[in-house]
Design a protein around this motif. Structure first.
Motif, PDB file in Angstrom:
ATOM      1  N   ASP A 138       0.816  -1.220   0.000  1.00  0.00           N
ATOM      2  CA  ASP A 138       0.000   0.000   0.000  1.00  0.00           C
ATOM      3  C   ASP A 138       0.847   1.268   0.000  1.00  0.00           C
ATOM      4  OD1 ASP A 138      -2.370  -1.549   0.270  1.00  0.00           O
ATOM      5  OD2 ASP A 138      -2.189  -1.515   2.467  1.00  0.00           O
ATOM      6  N   LEU A 139       2.144   1.130   0.267  1.00  0.00           N
ATOM      7  CA  LEU A 139       2.999   2.295   0.474  1.00  0.00           C
ATOM      8  C   LEU A 139       2.979   3.261  -0.704  1.00  0.00           C
ATOM      9  CD1 LEU A 139       4.955   3.830   2.287  1.00  0.00           C
ATOM     10  CD2 LEU A 139       6.816   2.505   1.271  1.00  0.00           C
ATOM     11  N   LYS A 140       3.057   2.755  -1.904  1.00  0.00           N
ATOM     12  CA  LYS A 140       3.091   3.638  -3.079  1.00  0.00           C
ATOM     13  C   LYS A 140       1.847   4.523  -3.123  1.00  0.00           C
ATOM     14  CE  LYS A 140       3.761   3.613  -8.063  1.00  0.00           C
ATOM     15  NZ  LYS A 140       2.637   3.726  -8.939  1.00  0.00           N
ATOM     16  N   ARG A 141       0.690   3.925  -2.921  1.00  0.00           N
ATOM     17  CA  ARG A 141      -0.561   4.687  -2.978  1.00  0.00           C
ATOM     18  C   ARG A 141      -0.684   5.648  -1.799  1.00  0.00           C
ATOM     19  NH1 ARG A 141      -3.722   7.722  -5.093  1.00  0.00           N
ATOM     20  NH2 ARG A 141      -5.930   7.447  -4.733  1.00  0.00           N
ATOM     21  N   VAL A 142      -0.292   5.206  -0.591  1.00  0.00           N
ATOM     22  CA  VAL A 142      -0.317   6.084   0.580  1.00  0.00           C
ATOM     23  C   VAL A 142       0.592   7.287   0.341  1.00  0.00           C
ATOM     24  CG1 VAL A 142       0.385   6.273   3.007  1.00  0.00           C
ATOM     25  CG2 VAL A 142      -1.013   4.339   2.256  1.00  0.00           C
ATOM     26  N   LEU A 143       1.763   7.040  -0.229  1.00  0.00           N
ATOM     27  CA  LEU A 143       2.701   8.131  -0.505  1.00  0.00           C
ATOM     28  C   LEU A 143       2.107   9.109  -1.528  1.00  0.00           C
ATOM     29  CD1 LEU A 143       5.431   9.238   0.283  1.00  0.00           C
ATOM     30  CD2 LEU A 143       6.433   7.904  -1.570  1.00  0.00           C
ATOM     31  N   GLU A 144       1.422   8.621  -2.544  1.00  0.00           N
ATOM     32  CA  GLU A 144       0.760   9.505  -3.509  1.00  0.00           C
ATOM     33  C   GLU A 144      -0.241  10.411  -2.811  1.00  0.00           C
ATOM     34  OE1 GLU A 144      -1.091   6.906  -6.362  1.00  0.00           O
ATOM     35  OE2 GLU A 144       0.820   6.381  -7.321  1.00  0.00           O
ATOM     36  N   ILE A 145      -1.043   9.838  -1.916  1.00  0.00           N
ATOM     37  CA  ILE A 145      -2.034  10.626  -1.182  1.00  0.00           C
ATOM     38  C   ILE A 145      -1.340  11.625  -0.268  1.00  0.00           C
ATOM     39  CG2 ILE A 145      -3.918  10.522   0.517  1.00  0.00           C
ATOM     40  CD1 ILE A 145      -4.546   7.686  -0.697  1.00  0.00           C
ATOM     41  N   GLU A 146      -0.301  11.185   0.412  1.00  0.00           N
ATOM     42  CA  GLU A 146       0.477  12.055   1.308  1.00  0.00           C
ATOM     43  C   GLU A 146       1.041  13.251   0.532  1.00  0.00           C
ATOM     44  OE1 GLU A 146       2.733  13.087   4.899  1.00  0.00           O
ATOM     45  OE2 GLU A 146       1.058  11.718   4.655  1.00  0.00           O
ATOM     46  N   LEU A 147       1.666  12.978  -0.610  1.00  0.00           N
ATOM     47  CA  LEU A 147       2.298  14.037  -1.404  1.00  0.00           C
ATOM     48  C   LEU A 147       1.284  15.042  -1.945  1.00  0.00           C
ATOM     49  CD1 LEU A 147       4.910  11.881  -3.348  1.00  0.00           C
ATOM     50  CD2 LEU A 147       5.395  13.547  -1.545  1.00  0.00           C
ATOM     51  N   SER A 148       0.101  14.574  -2.295  1.00  0.00           N
ATOM     52  CA  SER A 148      -0.904  15.482  -2.846  1.00  0.00           C
ATOM     53  C   SER A 148      -1.694  16.209  -1.759  1.00  0.00           C
ATOM     54  CB  SER A 148      -1.855  14.728  -3.774  1.00  0.00           C
ATOM     55  OG  SER A 148      -2.655  13.822  -3.049  1.00  0.00           O
ATOM     56  N   SER A 149      -1.555  15.774  -0.511  1.00  0.00           N
ATOM     57  CA  SER A 149      -2.362  16.339   0.579  1.00  0.00           C
ATOM     58  C   SER A 149      -1.633  17.369   1.429  1.00  0.00           C
ATOM     59  CB  SER A 149      -2.854  15.211   1.500  1.00  0.00           C
ATOM     60  OG  SER A 149      -3.668  14.321   0.790  1.00  0.00           O
TER      61      SER A 149
END
Length: 152
Positions: free
Chosen positions: A10-21
Motif C-alpha cells: 500500500d505504500l506507493k498509494r499512501v505516498l501519492e495521497i500524502e504528497l498530494s495532501s
C-alpha cells in the motif's frame, strides 16, 4: 468501502495521497519507520484502491496521538476521514486510552473544522511548529466523550 490494516504494498498509494495532501509530506522512509515502530496504520479501500489512510499510536499509557490522516481529494466528502478517525478511536478505546491529541496547521481551517465536528477541541498553539514557520494548534478529544463515529 473497507478499512483495513496497512500492508507494505500500500505504500506507493499512501505516498501519492500524502504528497498530494500536504505541503510538507512525510517521505516514504519515515512512513515505513513509523509502521515498523508499531504505529497503528489503517487504510480505507474502495474497489481495490487505497483512497485514504490514518496513522496513530499510543504515546503514553493513556494518551493517543493521531500522526497523520489524509484522503485522496477525488474521494472527499464521503465521510471516509470520519470513518478512519472513528476506527482509530475504537482501537484507542480497546486500550483504555483516555485522551487523543493531534497537531494541525493553524491556517488549515478545513481540517480544524473537520476535527471539531468529530468532538476535538482546540488547545494550546505551538509557535513555529512547522518547518515553514507556521504555527500549529493542538487538538484534543477526551475518550469519555467518545461516540461511535463509524455510524455517522
Amino acid at each position: 468501502m473497507i478499512i483495513r490494516e496497512f500492508k507494505r504494498p500500500d505504500l506507493k498509494r499512501v505516498l501519492e495521497i500524502e504528497l498530494s495532501s500536504f505541503n510538507d509530506p512525510y517521505p516514504a522512509n519515515v512512513l515505513v519507520d513509523i509502521y515498523n515502530l508499531g504505529a497503528g496504520f489503517l487504510v480505507a479501500q474502495e474497489d481495490n484502491i487505497v483512497v485514504g489512510y490514518i496513522i496513530f499510536w499510543i504515546r503514553f499509557e493513556d494518551e493517543g496521538h493521531i500522526i497523520s490522516i489524509a484522503v485522496d481529494q477525488k474521494y472527499h466528502r464521503r465521510k471516509i476521514g470520519s470513518q478512519l478517525v472513528g476506527t482509530a478511536l475504537e482501537i484507542f478505546k480497546k486500550y483504555n486510552v483516555k485522551n487523543i491529541h493531534l497537531e494541525v496547521r493553524k491556517g488549515n481551517r478545513k481540517a480544524r473544522k473537520f476535527y471539531r465536528k468529530l468532538g476535538f477541541i482546540e488547545k494550546t498553539p505551538l509557535i513555529d511548529y512547522y518547518e515553514d514557520g507556521e504555527d500549529a494548534v493542538i487538538m484534543e478529544k477526551l475518550m469519555e466523550d467518545f461516540e461511535d463515529l463509524t455510524a455517522a
